[in-house]
Design a protein around this motif. Structure first.
Motif, PDB file in Angstrom:
ATOM      1  N   SER A 122       0.832  -1.197   0.000  1.00 30.58           N
ATOM      2  CA  SER A 122       0.000   0.000   0.000  1.00 30.58           C
ATOM      3  C   SER A 122       0.866   1.247   0.000  1.00 30.58           C
ATOM      4  N   LYS A 123       0.222   2.401  -0.260  1.00 28.76           N
ATOM      5  CA  LYS A 123       0.924   3.668  -0.201  1.00 28.76           C
ATOM      6  C   LYS A 123       1.208   4.034   1.245  1.00 28.76           C
ATOM      7  N   ARG A 124       2.061   5.056   1.421  1.00 26.84           N
ATOM      8  CA  ARG A 124       2.400   5.497   2.769  1.00 26.84           C
ATOM      9  C   ARG A 124       1.163   6.134   3.393  1.00 26.84           C
ATOM     10  N   GLN A 125       0.728   5.544   4.485  1.00 23.91           N
ATOM     11  CA  GLN A 125      -0.503   5.980   5.129  1.00 23.91           C
ATOM     12  C   GLN A 125      -0.175   6.749   6.399  1.00 23.91           C
ATOM     13  N   GLN A 126      -0.840   7.882   6.627  1.00 20.18           N
ATOM     14  CA  GLN A 126      -0.547   8.706   7.794  1.00 20.18           C
ATOM     15  C   GLN A 126      -1.745   8.787   8.725  1.00 20.18           C
ATOM     16  N   SER A 127      -1.447   8.699  10.030  1.00 23.43           N
ATOM     17  CA  SER A 127      -2.453   8.839  11.087  1.00 23.43           C
ATOM     18  C   SER A 127      -1.882   9.747  12.182  1.00 23.43           C
ATOM     19  N   ASP A 128      -2.743  10.152  13.116  1.00 18.62           N
ATOM     20  CA  ASP A 128      -2.259  10.874  14.293  1.00 18.62           C
ATOM     21  C   ASP A 128      -1.552   9.919  15.252  1.00 18.62           C
ATOM     22  N   LEU A 129      -2.008   8.669  15.255  1.00 19.30           N
ATOM     23  CA  LEU A 129      -1.472   7.683  16.194  1.00 19.30           C
ATOM     24  C   LEU A 129      -1.488   6.301  15.559  1.00 19.30           C
ATOM     25  N   ILE A 130      -0.366   5.611  15.649  1.00 19.97           N
ATOM     26  CA  ILE A 130      -0.296   4.206  15.268  1.00 19.97           C
ATOM     27  C   ILE A 130      -0.163   3.382  16.537  1.00 19.97           C
ATOM     28  N   ILE A 131      -1.007   2.368  16.657  1.00 17.72           N
ATOM     29  CA  ILE A 131      -0.937   1.446  17.786  1.00 17.72           C
ATOM     30  C   ILE A 131      -0.542   0.075  17.250  1.00 17.72           C
ATOM     31  N   VAL A 132       0.522  -0.484  17.783  1.00 17.87           N
ATOM     32  CA  VAL A 132       0.963  -1.815  17.376  1.00 17.87           C
ATOM     33  C   VAL A 132       0.473  -2.804  18.432  1.00 17.87           C
ATOM     34  N   GLY A 133      -0.505  -3.613  18.062  1.00 16.88           N
ATOM     35  CA  GLY A 133      -1.078  -4.586  18.986  1.00 16.88           C
ATOM     36  C   GLY A 133      -2.573  -4.351  19.171  1.00 16.88           C
ATOM     37  N   ALA A 134      -3.385  -5.338  18.775  1.00 19.25           N
ATOM     38  CA  ALA A 134      -4.840  -5.216  18.883  1.00 19.25           C
ATOM     39  C   ALA A 134      -5.386  -6.088  20.003  1.00 19.25           C
ATOM     40  N   ARG A 187       3.056   9.928  16.631  1.00 11.63           N
ATOM     41  CA  ARG A 187       3.112   9.185  17.893  1.00 11.63           C
ATOM     42  C   ARG A 187       2.784   7.716  17.654  1.00 11.63           C
ATOM     43  N   VAL A 188       3.498   6.854  18.390  1.00 11.03           N
ATOM     44  CA  VAL A 188       3.302   5.406  18.289  1.00 11.03           C
ATOM     45  C   VAL A 188       3.118   4.842  19.690  1.00 11.03           C
ATOM     46  N   LEU A 189       2.133   3.971  19.836  1.00 12.44           N
ATOM     47  CA  LEU A 189       1.926   3.234  21.086  1.00 12.44           C
ATOM     48  C   LEU A 189       2.220   1.761  20.826  1.00 12.44           C
ATOM     49  N   LEU A 190       3.165   1.206  21.572  1.00 12.34           N
ATOM     50  CA  LEU A 190       3.469  -0.217  21.481  1.00 12.34           C
ATOM     51  C   LEU A 190       2.661  -0.955  22.548  1.00 12.34           C
ATOM     52  N   ALA A 191       1.774  -1.819  22.088  1.00 14.69           N
ATOM     53  CA  ALA A 191       0.945  -2.639  22.986  1.00 14.69           C
ATOM     54  C   ALA A 191       1.046  -4.085  22.511  1.00 14.69           C
ATOM     55  N   THR A 192       2.278  -4.554  22.410  1.00 16.34           N
ATOM     56  CA  THR A 192       2.572  -5.840  21.770  1.00 16.34           C
ATOM     57  C   THR A 192       2.375  -7.041  22.680  1.00 16.34           C
ATOM     58  N   GLY A 193       2.105  -6.805  23.969  1.00 11.54           N
ATOM     59  CA  GLY A 193       1.764  -7.899  24.868  1.00 11.54           C
ATOM     60  C   GLY A 193       2.948  -8.710  25.349  1.00 11.54           C
ATOM     61  N   ALA A 194       2.716  -9.996  25.545  1.00 12.54           N
ATOM     62  CA  ALA A 194       3.731 -10.896  26.100  1.00 12.54           C
ATOM     63  C   ALA A 194       3.791 -12.168  25.268  1.00 12.54           C
ATOM     64  N   ALA A 195       4.891 -12.885  25.418  1.00 11.50           N
ATOM     65  CA  ALA A 195       5.064 -14.167  24.733  1.00 11.50           C
ATOM     66  C   ALA A 195       5.377 -15.237  25.767  1.00 11.50           C
ATOM     67  N   GLU A 196       5.141 -16.488  25.394  1.00 11.05           N
ATOM     68  CA  GLU A 196       5.407 -17.591  26.310  1.00 11.05           C
ATOM     69  C   GLU A 196       6.892 -17.944  26.347  1.00 11.05           C
TER      70      GLU A 196
END
Length: 410
Positions: free
Chosen positions: A3-15, A107-116
């Motif tokens: 995709s093309k370069r997409q811009q937002s006010d905030l990117i959150i990594v982790g749903a 701004r970026v929020l990392l909400a990547t959680g945990a791994a086993e």
């Protein structure tokens, strides 16, 4: 095709719980938000979770669906099946490199959680051996039983919580036993250490007698004595034998799991000669615990600290969920392993901090952030699922370190 370069006010990594909660709160305050997750659907590990929470069942799938609906109603763009492999700050903009092109945001929020944490054992490459999280996902997300009869290797809160879920879902479990000794298991293979952990978390016990007894024994420091008297046959938790004096020696089978070899151990975790025997099972769930999944924070240049009470190495952050890297925030299990309820509160706090820093709140930003911090404290104090003892004090140490290093800035 990228995709093309997409811009937002905030990117959150982790749903997961933190990311979805943060997205809702940020979008409600007018920010354009994009949520990225490498899994095919949003919700994170909430999708497979359910447990009794003070008299009622907390069903993660239901909570996830509610959060997803709120996000979509607020115009949040949720992009699943997208992997992030790089982050670079260029001037005042983050360039987030993904499998579907570059995404931009200040701004970026990392909400990547945990791994086993992997828990090796002899024979662990056989089909039918899986992490306990995989057994949870198979059973509660895909509605496929991992086998006819299994065994859980590893005694920790993750094992206890998922054992309960599997039992309620009709999965037959022979027992919960200790892992084999060695450098990977460490203290997790010792009866006394496991009993100490369980006594410190005695509020999770299924009966008032066990809860009261655990509190008394823990207060008197009786873990060593109690572990030496612990019955070799174990005690029943939700009809599942918990055996703190038994460890797995090997996992056996030709083309898949057919049995495990078990042995009794003394108080020091040493095998008692002649106690080896086989237990017929067709799946083995290895429970090594969780650690913060924080590689992206390292790529972004965030310093780390080691905090065993919170699961290990985690990015340095303030109580407002800020990192020392401008425009980078964290929330949820990347900041330390806790429950989904705490992760959700942290996500809302991170979003409040982000909106405050973006000037959304004008003059009352600090009071909104302070109220969000108090809500995290309240949720943490009342949360039933707690993965390690000593979490509140560990948090205080981190935030004192932040204040000593950065003061009120950053």
């Amino acid at each position: 095709m990228k995709s093309k370069r997409q811009q937002s006010d905030l990117i959150i990594v982790g749903a997961g719980p933190a990311g979805l909660s943060a997205a809702t709160a940020a979008a409600e305050n007018g920010l354009s938000v994009t949520v990225i997750d490498e899994f095919p659907e949003p919700g994170g590990r909430m999708l497979g979770q359910f447990h009794e929470e003070r008299g009622h069942w907390w069903v993660g799938k239901r909570i996830a669906d509610e959060l997803i609906e709120k996000n979509r109603a607020q115009g949040v763009l949720i992009r699943c099946g997208v992997s992030v492999y790089g982050m670079l700050k260029v001037d005042d903009m983050w360039e987030v490199s993904t499998s579907h092109g570059t995404m931009l945001a200040p701004r970026v929020l990392l909400a990547t959680g945990a791994a086993e944490i992997p828990m090796p054992a002899n024979g662990w490459t056989l089909p039918g051996v899986m992490s306990i999280g995989a057994a949870q996902v198979m059973t509660n997300v895909h509605y496929v039983k991992p086998g006819k009869r299994g065994i859980i290797v590893g005694v920790n809160v993750l094992a206890m919580a998922i054992a309960r879920e599997l039992s309620v879902s009709g999965v037959s479990l022979a027992s919960i036993v200790l892992p084999p000794g060695g450098p990977f298991a460490g203290k997790a293979a010792l009866p006394k250490e496991n009993l100490q952990l369980l006594m410190s978390l005695s509020h999770l016990a299924p009966s008032p007698i066990l809860r009261f007894g655990g509190k008394i024994a823990n207060a008197l420091g009786l873990a060593g004595i109690v572990s030496s008297l612990f019955p070799r046959s174990g005690i029943k938790l939700w009809d599942i034998p918990l055996k703190l004096r038994t460890k797995v020696v090997s996992i056996n089978g030709t083309d898949r799991v057919e049995s495990v070899t078990l042995a009794d151990v003394n108080g020091q975790g040493e095998i008692i000669a002649g106690s080896e025997r086989e237990e017929a099972v067709d799946f083995v769930a290895l429970a090594g615990g969780l650690y913060p999944l924080a590689e992206l924070a390292s790529i972004a240049g965030c310093p780390f600290i080691y905090t065993p009470e919170l699961g290990g190495h985690l990015p340095l952050h303030s109580e407002q969920m800020k990192t020392p890297v401008e425009g980078l925030y964290v929330a949820g299990n990347i900041t330390g392993v806790e429950s989904a309820l705490v992760a959700m509160a942290q996500g809302q706090l991170a979003a409040t901090s982000i909106c405050s820093d973006a000037g959304i709140f004008d003059h009352n930003g600090e009071s909104k952030v302070a109220a969000a911090i108090e809500e995290v404290h309240r949720v943490r104090a009342s949360a039933l699922i707690q993965f390690h003892p000593g979490i509140p004090e560990a948090r205080r140490k981190i935030y004192r370190m932040w204040q000593e290093t950065f003061g009120a800035g950053v």
